[in-house]
Design an enzyme around this catalytic site. Structure first.
Site, mmCIF file in Angstrom:
data_model
loop_
_atom_site.group_PDB
_atom_site.id
_atom_site.type_symbol
_atom_site.label_atom_id
_atom_site.label_comp_id
_atom_site.label_asym_id
_atom_site.label_seq_id
_atom_site.Cartn_x
_atom_site.Cartn_y
_atom_site.Cartn_z
ATOM 1 C CD GLU A 29 -3.067 -1.122 2.128
ATOM 2 O OE1 GLU A 29 -4.204 -1.403 1.737
ATOM 3 O OE2 GLU A 29 -2.814 -0.828 3.307
ATOM 4 C CB CYS B 250 2.947 7.602 3.120
ATOM 5 S SG CYS B 250 3.428 6.410 4.360
ATOM 6 C CB CYS C 184 7.136 -4.835 9.076
ATOM 7 S SG CYS C 184 8.511 -4.142 10.020
ATOM 8 C CB CYS D 120 5.666 -2.497 16.552
ATOM 9 S SG CYS D 120 7.342 -2.031 16.103
ATOM 10 C CB CYS E 9 2.496 -1.773 13.779
ATOM 11 S SG CYS E 9 2.753 -1.572 12.017
ATOM 12 C CB CYS F 5 0.650 6.110 11.330
ATOM 13 S SG CYS F 5 1.377 7.586 10.741
#
Ligand code: SAH
Ligand code: SF4
Length: 352
Positions: A92, A105, A112, A116, A119, A339
């Site tokens: 994305e 962005c 990932c 975390c 997230c 975010c």
């Protein structure tokens, strides 16, 4: 002979490769101009080249674009792009228009590995690094979509590497991609307007901070090791004392630059007055500003965001102690473009 993705190469590599096929150096600039200033995706329309030259280039190179699988538009104007890659993975990219700037962005990885807890990208796990062309083309395809190539200035004024992925785990490719996005006359993006964010991969930071042209943002999110390790397991590997030491080194090496610390405000976890005081102590002696981030929720998250009153109180405590502190309310929340909300669970094959 397999074709080379020309967006994968930086200028230096192209000069070498063109030399190998007996093309002079000035041809590199011409080709790059068509690609990065005019947005061309085939060689056969490059009108200042003879047919032979167009054929030669097409025999060796292709100009990559991902597929736009879906676009979602927020009420605030933000547009989220779900992009399909050749191997079926998706990423994305988000375009965020504002009054005096337009930011894109971009993602650096499919998923990932850092994991975390707050997230969505991390929650969904890691698939692979993006190639240089997959990073560069996120910017180019948004310009295609906005039909903005024939303008005298770049519609995209700022780049933030704050999409999916940990950029420092793919720095080789990210850095070439950012270098390529500075090519061009009217369409180049100045390094001053490029920011990357990292969860704090200390050994890589150490290697790259000398004269770094880009702005540095660090996902701090906690005022002490206990809390940080709990919400960001990477902290067990690279604890706060090591991270802050490298930040001080960055300050010494880059005299005119501030580090931005991102601090996600999580209800009952890191948002008390005591935490604010700890944070002030922790950041003592570092030239920085703090960006307090409102938590963006996603399906399956285990957190509550702090209330606006609490965020404002936290901001006041930091500001009163001399730390410049702003509050970031992410754009595009209604389309899950804010975010930490980006994800890549969709595989093209699932859509067919
Ligand atoms: N991997 C890098 C780049 C991603 S930037 C990094 O973590 O820094 C994305 C930013 O959004 C980071 O500061 C990240 O910590 C933050 N973030 C992650 N999940 C979030 C959420 N649910 N709400 C708000 N911000 C979040
Ligand atoms: Fe990865 Fe950044 Fe999400 Fe952490 S916040 S899981 S480092 S993308």
């Amino acid at each position: 002979m397999s074709l080379i993705g020309i967006l994968n190469c930086n200028k230096k590599q192209l000069i070498q490769q063109f030399n190998n096929i007996n093309l002079q150096k000035f041809r590199v600039n011409q080709v790059l101009d068509w690609i990065y200033d005019k947005g061309y995706t085939t060689f056969c329309n490059m009108t200042n080249f003879s047919n032979e030259l167009q054929d030669l280039l097409s025999k060796h190179y292709y100009i990559y674009r991902p597929k736009i699988i879906k676009t979602s538009k927020s009420i605030d104007g933000t547009i989220k792009f779900l992009l399909g890659l050749n191997d079926g993975n998706t990423i994305e990219t988000v375009f965020i228009p504002e009054i005096n700037r337009n930011t894109i962005c971009i993602s650096s990885q499919v998923g990932c590995v850092v994991g975390c807890k707050f997230c969505n990208t991390g929650y969904n796990g890691f698939k692979r690094n993006l190639t240089v062309e997959e990073i560069v083309s996120q910017v180019l395809i948004v310009k295609d979509y906005l039909n903005s190539w024939n303008t005298s200035s770049n519609i995209i004024t700022n780049i933030v590497v704050m999409g999916m992925g940990e950029p420092l785990f793919n720095w080789n490719n990210v850095s070439i991609a950012l270098e390529n996005l500075q090519i061009g006359n009217s369409q180049a993006i100045s390094p001053k307007h490029i920011t990357f964010s990292t969860s704090g991969i200390v050994p890589v930071l150490k290697q790259i901070i000398n004269n770094l042209d880009y702005n540095l943002a660090i996902s701090l999110h906690a005022p002490n090791n206990d809390i940080r390790s709990h919400i960001m397991p990477i902290n067990k590997l690279y604890p706060l004392q090591d991270l802050l030491e490298v930040c001080k080194l960055y300050n010494r090496l880059n005299k005119n630059k501030l580090i931005t610390f991102e601090y996600l405000m999580l209800d009952g976890i890191n948002d008390s007055e005591t935490h604010a005081k700890q944070l002030v102590k922790l950041l003592h002696g570092i030239k920085c500003k703090v960006n307090l981030i409102k938590f963006n929720s996603w399906e399956g998250d285990n957190f509550n965001g702090s209330s606006m009153d609490r965020i404002k109180l936290f901001q006041k405590l930091l500001n009163n102690s001399g730390i410049v502190t702003t509050i970031r309310c992410s754009k595009g929340q209604d389309i899950m473009a804010a975010c930490g909300q980006l994800q890549s669970q969709v595989n093209i094959k699932m859509l067919q």
